[in-house]
Design a protein around this motif. Structure first.
Motif, PDB file in Angstrom:
ATOM      1  N   GLY A   1      -0.293   6.559  16.863  1.00  0.00           N
ATOM      2  CA  GLY A   1       0.875   6.004  16.968  1.00  0.00           C
ATOM      3  C   GLY A   1       1.313   5.380  18.358  1.00  0.00           C
ATOM      4  O   GLY A   1       2.298   4.544  18.392  1.00  0.00           O
ATOM      5  N   ASP A   2       0.375   5.492  19.365  1.00  0.00           N
ATOM      6  CA  ASP A   2       0.959   4.829  20.825  1.00  0.00           C
ATOM      7  C   ASP A   2       0.575   3.552  20.814  1.00  0.00           C
ATOM      8  O   ASP A   2      -0.390   3.033  20.422  1.00  0.00           O
ATOM      9  N   ALA A   3       1.731   2.548  20.992  1.00  0.00           N
ATOM     10  CA  ALA A   3       1.759   1.476  21.119  1.00  0.00           C
ATOM     11  C   ALA A   3       0.776   0.784  22.401  1.00  0.00           C
ATOM     12  O   ALA A   3       0.271  -0.342  22.526  1.00  0.00           O
ATOM     13  N   GLY A   4       0.858   1.823  23.552  1.00  0.00           N
ATOM     14  CA  GLY A   4       0.138   1.537  24.862  1.00  0.00           C
ATOM     15  C   GLY A   4       0.718   0.141  25.448  1.00  0.00           C
ATOM     16  O   GLY A   4       2.158   0.043  25.250  1.00  0.00           O
ATOM     17  N   VAL A   5      -0.213  -0.395  26.260  1.00  0.00           N
ATOM     18  CA  VAL A   5       0.583  -1.551  27.028  1.00  0.00           C
ATOM     19  C   VAL A   5       0.139  -2.856  26.098  1.00  0.00           C
ATOM     20  O   VAL A   5      -0.961  -3.079  26.010  1.00  0.00           O
ATOM     21  N   SER A   6       1.251  -3.423  25.679  1.00  0.00           N
ATOM     22  CA  SER A   6       1.201  -4.739  24.841  1.00  0.00           C
ATOM     23  C   SER A   6       1.353  -5.823  25.597  1.00  0.00           C
ATOM     24  O   SER A   6       2.252  -5.862  26.409  1.00  0.00           O
ATOM     25  N   GLY A   7       0.637  -6.815  25.191  1.00  0.00           N
ATOM     26  CA  GLY A   7       0.878  -8.264  25.736  1.00  0.00           C
ATOM     27  C   GLY A   7       0.581  -8.198  27.414  1.00  0.00           C
ATOM     28  O   GLY A   7       0.925  -8.955  28.116  1.00  0.00           O
ATOM     29  N   ASP A   8      -0.333  -7.403  27.768  1.00  0.00           N
ATOM     30  CA  ASP A   8      -0.713  -7.041  29.159  1.00  0.00           C
ATOM     31  C   ASP A   8      -1.843  -8.184  29.339  1.00  0.00           C
ATOM     32  O   ASP A   8      -2.822  -8.457  28.656  1.00  0.00           O
TER      33      ASP A   8
ATOM     34  N   LYS B   1       0.296   0.294   8.395  1.00  0.00           N
ATOM     35  CA  LYS B   1       0.197   0.864   9.759  1.00  0.00           C
ATOM     36  C   LYS B   1       1.732   1.421  10.017  1.00  0.00           C
ATOM     37  O   LYS B   1       1.872   2.573  10.797  1.00  0.00           O
ATOM     38  N   GLN B   2       2.848   0.891   9.506  1.00  0.00           N
ATOM     39  CA  GLN B   2       3.995   1.637   9.489  1.00  0.00           C
ATOM     40  C   GLN B   2       4.214   2.879   8.980  1.00  0.00           C
ATOM     41  O   GLN B   2       5.061   3.907   9.631  1.00  0.00           O
TER      42      GLN B   2
ATOM     43  N   VAL C   1       6.126  -1.649   3.322  1.00  0.00           N
ATOM     44  CA  VAL C   1       5.078  -1.380   2.512  1.00  0.00           C
ATOM     45  C   VAL C   1       5.609  -1.581   1.077  1.00  0.00           C
ATOM     46  O   VAL C   1       6.354  -0.857   0.507  1.00  0.00           O
ATOM     47  N   GLU C   2       4.609  -2.279   0.238  1.00  0.00           N
ATOM     48  CA  GLU C   2       4.983  -2.107  -1.212  1.00  0.00           C
ATOM     49  C   GLU C   2       3.762  -1.185  -1.988  1.00  0.00           C
ATOM     50  O   GLU C   2       2.764  -1.143  -1.348  1.00  0.00           O
ATOM     51  N   VAL C   3       4.462  -0.599  -3.077  1.00  0.00           N
ATOM     52  CA  VAL C   3       3.431   0.340  -3.335  1.00  0.00           C
ATOM     53  C   VAL C   3       2.657  -0.104  -4.680  1.00  0.00           C
ATOM     54  O   VAL C   3       3.533  -0.763  -5.645  1.00  0.00           O
ATOM     55  N   GLU C   4       1.522  -0.108  -4.775  1.00  0.00           N
ATOM     56  CA  GLU C   4       0.699  -0.630  -5.898  1.00  0.00           C
ATOM     57  C   GLU C   4       0.028   0.591  -6.825  1.00  0.00           C
ATOM     58  O   GLU C   4      -0.727   1.221  -6.505  1.00  0.00           O
TER      59      GLU C   4
ATOM     60  N   ALA D   1       2.511   9.107   6.703  1.00  0.00           N
ATOM     61  CA  ALA D   1       1.096   9.107   6.216  1.00  0.00           C
ATOM     62  C   ALA D   1       0.693  10.464   5.975  1.00  0.00           C
ATOM     63  O   ALA D   1      -0.034  10.916   4.973  1.00  0.00           O
ATOM     64  N   ASP D   2       1.139  11.595   6.683  1.00  0.00           N
ATOM     65  CA  ASP D   2       0.865  12.895   6.437  1.00  0.00           C
ATOM     66  C   ASP D   2       1.273  13.467   5.176  1.00  0.00           C
ATOM     67  O   ASP D   2       0.834  14.282   4.330  1.00  0.00           O
ATOM     68  N   GLU D   3       2.709  12.992   4.990  1.00  0.00           N
ATOM     69  CA  GLU D   3       3.319  13.601   3.806  1.00  0.00           C
ATOM     70  C   GLU D   3       2.772  12.813   2.754  1.00  0.00           C
ATOM     71  O   GLU D   3       2.601  13.496   1.701  1.00  0.00           O
ATOM     72  N   LEU D   4       2.454  11.496   2.669  1.00  0.00           N
ATOM     73  CA  LEU D   4       1.680  10.789   1.656  1.00  0.00           C
ATOM     74  C   LEU D   4       0.475  11.615   1.355  1.00  0.00           C
ATOM     75  O   LEU D   4       0.020  11.775   0.119  1.00  0.00           O
TER      76      LEU D   4
END
Lengths: 179, 451
Positions: free
Chosen positions: B98-105, B124-125, B156-159, B179-182
């Motif tokens: 889940g870590d975004a880290g350094v974005s746009g670096d 990914k959400q 996210v749409e469910v198919e 995701a874990d609960e899914l």
């Protein structure tokens, strides 16, 4: 999901923590009460009953749920919490609590908002010193009263009022107390 | 066109990227896209300006939509010419941290410059976010309602392609990620959950129920590797559970709540015992056991095949598709399911498309029968045609052995039917109103700017 070890939830595939079983048999040892419980393909033995002063001993193989608590992650050491059959639970009025007979919800010692209420028509103290039955109340010993004694019925005595004790009378027959 | 690999970021085509790769699989909830641009000089101004962290990104392969997601990270790296290659960004993982880290670096090096982009799929959400259920408890829901509730509030749409199952109750763990609960719901009810090429979350208890091109050695298989093992499969799978409805308690809830199935196709006679969560009805326990057997068999037999960029009819390859696979030296003449797909394009513009295929899941258990796949039209014909082309009887002591799915039987078969509702919904997808969808087929007006 085709992977076999994808998410942390897979660690649930082992027995640990708290387990649900049904009652098997209880035994009293020098170390206290232990139970054997039944499960699906399992039979835990010698689980130590957690006893906080309120306890019970239900018949062998009673259909009552028992919860086993592992000693941390050590499944070798387990403790048991006993419960009574779910369909025998007394339905307490809101605001009340108490203790019931394990298989008879109609018999209970209830603490309600007005009094401590023994919800039973049979009640006795050790040796039957005081015994309550549907037939009446027995007191098998001296009755010492600091205040007045009244009766809504007839006061009966083996001695007539004109004949003061102890001369002339005979003892009242009090039946023995049965455990 | 068939080898074109085109990327859009925020709706603008990314030009002149140097290399790229996409991967999606049935085993990962989300797909990944990585690409980079190498410059043999240090540009005076930023390049690939559309490609910033958080930008919506789409990729088309051979004109077909192959990936929808968002950019996780952008990393610019400078290096001296002649030094070992410029630094690449950490690739995204489908299981996702889940870590975004350094974005746009952006770090400008001396005289060479590389921008590396990593992206994950739309789902990914579900990996990054905790669930937002207001109470954490759902009483008497269906599986579909549970999954919809978990996904609610995301894009996210469910198919939905699965059998909807009535449940007693479901409790979510407070703070758990979606995701874990899914996956919990999926595991308990035998659902696969994975991302489709248009960024939806597919929920299926089956294959993708689409039959693609036959893959035949000598015709359209560029390279292959086939691995078969017995270390993951199990000959006997026991699932134990408990009943959870309030009116089912004591012995009825705790004793004899188990199912055992055997897989006659497994040479590994080891036993695995699983604890089932949720209401352990006989149907649920059997379903769970079958699911485990199918997953283990898919892990035990996998075939990797490098193919052309698209199928012969121009349709894209896709996870969940069924293909007849014929590789005579391995004795493979069987229908298999595509469980993983990757596209890799390198600096020489060569597109490498690789499929991973596994045996079809077994749909039948009760009554001691075995059956490859579910009752899909045309499948039996493919199976019998493959057996005919194989031309030799399979033996358990001499290679080749069967590349089919598990052969399941159960000692105490069910007498009642599974809890099925809305069977017609198996082939329907849900759509969220008002959400624009990317076209699944790219118009031919888009050429490949890399040529």
């Amino acid at each position: 999901m085709t992977t076999l070890n994808h998410f942390a939830d897979r660690n649930r595939d082992q027995q640990d923590g708290i387990e649900r079983h049904v009652f098997g048999e209880q035994e009293y040892t020098k170390g206290g009460a232990i139970v054997r419980v039944r499960g699906t393909g399992t039979q835990d033995e010698e689980a130590v009953v957690i006893n906080q002063g309120v306890s019970m001993h239900v018949p062998k193989d009673t259909n009552a749920e028992v919860y086993l608590i592992a000693n941390g992650s050590d499944t070798n050491s387990k403790f048991a919490m006993l419960s009574i059959p779910r369909d025998k639970q007394r339905q307490w009025s809101e605001g009340n609590n108490g203790i019931q007979k394990w298989d008879d919800p109609s018999r209970a010692l209830e603490f309600n908002t007005k009094r401590m209420y023994a919800d039973d028509d049979h009640f006795a103290t050790r040796g039957g010193m005081l015994e309550v039955t549907p037939e009446g109340v027995r007191i098998r010993g001296p009755l010492l009263v600091d205040g007045d004694i009244g009766s809504s019925g007839v006061f009966k005595s083996p001695n007539t009022p004109e004949t003061p004790l102890p001369a002339g009378g005979s003892a009242v027959e009090v039946p023995p107390f049965e455990e | 066109m068939e080898n074109d690999f085109i990327i859009f970021a925020n709706g603008v085509q990314i030009e002149n990227f140097t290399d790229a790769n996409i991967s999606r699989s049935k085993g990962e909830m989300t797909g990944t896209l990585n690409f980079s641009l190498f410059c043999s000089y240090v540009p005076g101004t930023p390049v690939m300006t559309q490609a910033l962290a958080g930008a919506e990104i789409m990729a088309y392969v051979g004109g077909n939509l192959a990936f929808v997601g968002k950019i996780d990270r952008r990393m610019g790296t400078g290096a001296r010419a002649g030094k070992p290659g410029t630094k690449n960004a950490e690739p995204s993982s489908g299981s996702g941290s889940g870590d975004a880290g350094v974005s746009g670096d952006v770090n400008i090096g001396p005289n060479e410059y590389t921008v590396s982009i990593t992206a994950r799929g739309q789902t990914k959400q579900l990996i990054d976010s905790s669930h937002k259920h207001p109470t954490g408890t759902m009483l008497r829901p269906t599986t579909r309602q549970v999954i919809d509730a978990l996904v609610e509030g995301t894009d996210v749409e469910v198919e939905w392609m699965a059998t909807e199952i009535n449940l007693d109750k479901v409790r979510f763990r407070d703070g758990a990620i979606i995701a874990d609960e899914l996956h919990r719901v999926g595991n308990e009810n035998a659902y696969f959950l994975y991302e489709t090429r248009d960024g939806n979350l597919r929920v299926t208890d089956d294959t993708g129920r689409a039959i693609g091109d036959p893959l035949v050695l000598g015709q359209n298989i560029l390279q292959f590797s086939a691995e078969i093992g017995e270390d993951v499969a199990r000959g006997e799978i026991r699932v134990k559970g408990q009943r959870t409805p309030n009116d089912v308690w004591g012995e009825a809830a705790v004793l004899d709540t188990q199912k055992t199935i055997t897989d006659a196709s497994s040479t590994n006679k080891a036993v695995v015992t699983l604890q089932h969560y949720g209401d352990g009805t006989p149907e649920a326990l059997e379903r769970r056991a079958k699911f485990e057997a199918n997953k283990r068999m898919a892990e035990s037999k996998s075939v990797n095949i490098e193919v052309f960029g698209v199928q012969a009819n121009g349709e894209p390859w896709d996870v969940g598709n069924i293909h007849y696979v014929e590789i005579p030296p391995e004795g493979i003449f069987d229908p298999m399911e595509c469980t993983s797909l990757s596209y890799v394009v390198d600096a020489s513009s060569t597109l490498k498309t690789t499929l991973t295929l596994s045996p079809l899941p077994s749909g039948g258990v009760s009554g001691g029968s075995s059956g490859a796949g579910f009752d899909m039209p045309g499948l039996d014909d493919i199976i019998s045609a493959g057996a005919s082309r194989r031309g030799l009887a399979l033996s358990s002591v001499e290679y080749p052995v069967s590349w089919g799915g598990p052969m399941l039987s159960i000692s105490n078969p069910l007498t009642s039917a599974f809890t099925l509702i809305n069977q017609l919904d198996r082939l329907k997808g849900l759509a969220k109103d008002g959400k624009a969808k990317p076209p699944k087929r790219l118009p031919a007006t888009f050429g490949n700017p890399r040529r």
